[in-house]
Scaffold this motif. Sequence first.
Motif, PDB file in Angstrom:
ATOM      1  N   ARG A 139       0.927  -1.193   0.273  1.00  0.00           N
ATOM      2  CA  ARG A 139       0.086   0.325   0.057  1.00  0.00           C
ATOM      3  C   ARG A 139       1.056   1.493   0.051  1.00  0.00           C
ATOM      4  O   ARG A 139       0.787   2.298  -0.912  1.00  0.00           O
ATOM      5  N   VAL A 140       1.726   1.391   0.607  1.00  0.00           N
ATOM      6  CA  VAL A 140       3.178   2.497   0.634  1.00  0.00           C
ATOM      7  C   VAL A 140       3.808   2.728  -0.378  1.00  0.00           C
ATOM      8  O   VAL A 140       3.775   3.812  -1.486  1.00  0.00           O
ATOM      9  N   ARG A 141       3.582   1.419  -1.279  1.00  0.00           N
ATOM     10  CA  ARG A 141       4.528   1.529  -2.622  1.00  0.00           C
ATOM     11  C   ARG A 141       3.169   1.819  -3.705  1.00  0.00           C
ATOM     12  O   ARG A 141       3.993   2.787  -4.853  1.00  0.00           O
ATOM     13  N   ALA A 142       2.300   1.727  -3.157  1.00  0.00           N
ATOM     14  CA  ALA A 142       0.601   2.225  -3.890  1.00  0.00           C
ATOM     15  C   ALA A 142       0.910   3.675  -3.812  1.00  0.00           C
ATOM     16  O   ALA A 142       0.517   4.449  -5.106  1.00  0.00           O
ATOM     17  N   LEU A 143       0.874   3.905  -2.840  1.00  0.00           N
ATOM     18  CA  LEU A 143       0.932   5.586  -2.337  1.00  0.00           C
ATOM     19  C   LEU A 143       2.210   6.364  -3.109  1.00  0.00           C
ATOM     20  O   LEU A 143       1.700   7.114  -3.799  1.00  0.00           O
ATOM     21  N   GLN A 144       3.108   6.375  -3.348  1.00  0.00           N
ATOM     22  CA  GLN A 144       4.092   6.247  -3.735  1.00  0.00           C
ATOM     23  C   GLN A 144       4.431   6.781  -5.848  1.00  0.00           C
ATOM     24  O   GLN A 144       4.763   7.930  -6.368  1.00  0.00           O
ATOM     25  N   GLN A 145       3.414   5.625  -6.249  1.00  0.00           N
ATOM     26  CA  GLN A 145       2.364   5.865  -7.253  1.00  0.00           C
ATOM     27  C   GLN A 145       2.165   7.250  -8.022  1.00  0.00           C
ATOM     28  O   GLN A 145       1.814   7.815  -8.567  1.00  0.00           O
ATOM     29  N   LEU A 146       0.753   6.992  -7.127  1.00  0.00           N
ATOM     30  CA  LEU A 146       0.440   8.072  -6.688  1.00  0.00           C
ATOM     31  C   LEU A 146       0.697   9.250  -6.931  1.00  0.00           C
ATOM     32  O   LEU A 146       0.256  10.491  -7.612  1.00  0.00           O
ATOM     33  N   ARG A 147       1.224   9.833  -5.543  1.00  0.00           N
ATOM     34  CA  ARG A 147       1.734  10.494  -5.281  1.00  0.00           C
ATOM     35  C   ARG A 147       2.604  11.477  -7.000  1.00  0.00           C
ATOM     36  O   ARG A 147       2.820  12.071  -7.386  1.00  0.00           O
ATOM     37  N   ALA A 148       3.583   9.819  -7.537  1.00  0.00           N
ATOM     38  CA  ALA A 148       4.330  10.413  -8.878  1.00  0.00           C
ATOM     39  C   ALA A 148       3.705  10.674 -10.381  1.00  0.00           C
ATOM     40  O   ALA A 148       3.717  11.799 -11.048  1.00  0.00           O
ATOM     41  N   GLU A 149       1.953   9.771  -9.953  1.00  0.00           N
ATOM     42  CA  GLU A 149       0.712  10.533 -10.858  1.00  0.00           C
ATOM     43  C   GLU A 149       1.273  12.299 -10.799  1.00  0.00           C
ATOM     44  O   GLU A 149       0.346  12.669 -12.002  1.00  0.00           O
ATOM     45  N   ARG A 150       0.249  12.032  -9.726  1.00  0.00           N
ATOM     46  CA  ARG A 150       0.028  13.888  -9.607  1.00  0.00           C
ATOM     47  C   ARG A 150       0.846  14.843  -9.861  1.00  0.00           C
ATOM     48  O   ARG A 150       0.399  15.602 -10.366  1.00  0.00           O
ATOM     49  N   ARG A 151       2.163  14.146  -9.722  1.00  0.00           N
ATOM     50  CA  ARG A 151       3.552  15.435 -10.092  1.00  0.00           C
ATOM     51  C   ARG A 151       3.495  15.108 -11.352  1.00  0.00           C
ATOM     52  O   ARG A 151       3.761  16.248 -12.005  1.00  0.00           O
ATOM     53  N   ALA A 152       3.714  13.922 -12.252  1.00  0.00           N
ATOM     54  CA  ALA A 152       3.507  14.184 -13.286  1.00  0.00           C
ATOM     55  C   ALA A 152       2.038  15.010 -13.783  1.00  0.00           C
ATOM     56  O   ALA A 152       2.228  15.297 -15.931  1.00  0.00           O
ATOM     57  N   ARG A 153       1.352  15.161 -13.755  1.00  0.00           N
ATOM     58  CA  ARG A 153      -0.226  15.771 -14.319  1.00  0.00           C
ATOM     59  C   ARG A 153       0.087  17.322 -14.571  1.00  0.00           C
ATOM     60  O   ARG A 153       0.588  17.978 -13.428  1.00  0.00           O
ATOM     61  N   ARG A 154      -0.599  17.588 -15.930  1.00  0.00           N
ATOM     62  CA  ARG A 154      -0.706  18.796 -16.122  1.00  0.00           C
ATOM     63  C   ARG A 154      -1.292  19.893 -16.865  1.00  0.00           C
ATOM     64  O   ARG A 154      -2.648  18.674 -16.968  1.00  0.00           O
ATOM     65  N   GLU A 155      -1.441  20.459 -15.790  1.00  0.00           N
ATOM     66  CA  GLU A 155      -2.943  21.160 -15.270  1.00  0.00           C
ATOM     67  C   GLU A 155      -2.842  21.651 -17.052  1.00  0.00           C
ATOM     68  O   GLU A 155      -2.323  22.181 -17.554  1.00  0.00           O
ATOM     69  N   ARG A 156      -4.413  21.775 -17.427  1.00  0.00           N
ATOM     70  CA  ARG A 156      -5.310  22.797 -18.100  1.00  0.00           C
ATOM     71  C   ARG A 156      -4.301  24.020 -18.023  1.00  0.00           C
ATOM     72  O   ARG A 156      -5.047  24.633 -16.791  1.00  0.00           O
ATOM     73  N   SER A 157      -4.708  24.673 -18.899  1.00  0.00           N
ATOM     74  CA  SER A 157      -4.417  26.090 -18.556  1.00  0.00           C
ATOM     75  C   SER A 157      -5.039  27.142 -18.135  1.00  0.00           C
ATOM     76  O   SER A 157      -6.249  26.691 -18.446  1.00  0.00           O
TER      77      SER A 157
END
Length: 628
Positions: free
Chosen positions: A284-302
């Motif tokens: 579950r901790v590793r899954a959380l780390q993956q979620l964090r990585a996905e959130r950091r990689a998200r590009r917000e729409r202008s």
Amino acid sequence: MALITLHNISLAFGAAALLDGATLTIGERERVCLLGRNGAGKSTLMRVINGDLPPDGGEIMRRQGLRTALVTQEVPAGIDGKVFDVVAGGLGEQSKLLADFHRVSRRLMDDSTCGLLDELGRLQKRLEETGGWELHQRAEQVVSHLQLPAEDQFSTLSGGLKRRVMLGRALVADPDILLLDEPTNHLDLDTIAWLEDFLLRRDKALVFVTHDRSFLRRVAGRIVELDRGLLSNWECDYDTYLARRDEQLAAEEKQQAEFDKKLAREEAWVRQGIKARRTRNMGRVRALQQLRAERRARRERSGTAALQVQEADRSGRLVIEAQHLSYAWKDLPIVRDFSTTILRGDKIGIIGPNGSGKTTLLQLLLGELTPQQGCVKHGTNLRIAYFDQLRAQLDENRSVHENVAEGNDWVDVGGRRRHVMGYLQDFLFPAERARSPVRTLSGGERNRLLLAKLFTRPANLLVLDEPTNDLDLETLELLEDLLVEFAGTVLLVSHDRAFLDNVVTSTLVLEGEGRVGEYVGGYEDWLRQRPQIAPPEKTQESKPQRRPAKERARKLSFKEKKELEELPGRIEALEKEQAEIHARLSDPDFYRNGGGDVAAIQERLVAVEEELARSYDRWEGLEALTEG
């Protein structure tokens, strides 16, 4: 069959990637409209397709021998020579041959010496060997339709006219893929209509960027959107695209909200303490780390620009009254015996061909120019904000911040004090961009900046001279909504037909020879109301006849049916005569018979080409009436 395929293309300038795994295929005869926010990377992608800019990563597969031509928003440096020569330069190796033939032909009208005759004969032979006559005719037709001054030096032209010359250069090149970046900027309405027809008749691929919704709706066969570095394909018309894109963005927003909730739950869980991270929960901790990585990689729409006009106290009911205005420039009438009354709340569109005097009419109405006859009366309590299409109000060497706040850190907007950096964020200028000098801004950014500067001033009369150039569609629609809701008065010069239709309540049209017509409604309303005036006979020195707007579909009369049947034969005869005249003018022996014959045949050639252009226009007009 694919002409070019871009696969997983990446390209970055600085931190943010303009292209981040972009994939695109362009096929034969496709007409693709590329949409995206200002700064999304549309112009960069066009340069990648044209081969001017290598990507950082990915693969580009081009068909062997693929020819492309790009017309950019900015005029390339280092171009000189006469306008005809610059346009003919799009023909590649034959351009010099055509330019030389054009030059010698012109000189022979005044000088028929043997040396020139021999040179003309040599050039004629080379043109016949290489099929150059057709190319020469193509160059002349493009110069005529774009109303270009063929004999003027390119370096002496205005920026807008230079862009039209570069458009002509690309059109005569007839590439496999024609790339046009905001092609309708600086074109008048009749020339835009001609360009639309030209591109629809053309049987080769087209990729274009535009803010002109009427142009987009008529020309595009497919829409490709560039958003956050990725390309999405929309096989539909523009209005369907808008509806489907809104649905997709709503679904994306919902999915991201659910993702963020899940991430918040997991973050709360992991903060419960060391017991929550015992061995059996490490997955579950590793899954959380993956979620964090996905959130950091998200590009917000202008974000979306937040436009707001500072409305001054109401003006008097009468805003402007003009009585019998007349004004001429060097004996050329711009306005003749024109009267009008503009009341509070009126939204007036001003249209007319390039060079007809739209800005002059504005200056007369505003009192910045004194009429030679007649008078202008202004109402009480007028507060004017003026949007200048030349952006002369912007200091190129000062920063965005300094241009808006005049060196201060605060601006008064809507009755409250705001920090200029926060205000500029409403116009999509982040802090680092707000500190940049104006000379580094794109055309769309400059227009947004001028709007930001304009809207810091309380106004009850907005004067907007071509405000839509280079704006992305979303900002354009926001400006449109703002003007519709504005309680004051608007004077608007624009060639954007959809913008005019959606904003203005009446239209002033510069119709030539000083006539200014006044019509209720916008562009489409003017088309229905305008008088059908037969075009005047043209002389060799007069400007090319502008093409009438397309009529609505209806049944042809008996006379029109007969005319439609006869037109192909008439066109064939004119083309045959045109070819014969070209052959005569290219024969050195012809010039030995005297200058009088030369002048007469040159004059006949002009008449034939004009009649041929009118016949093609009439043929297309009658064909259009039978459609639908």
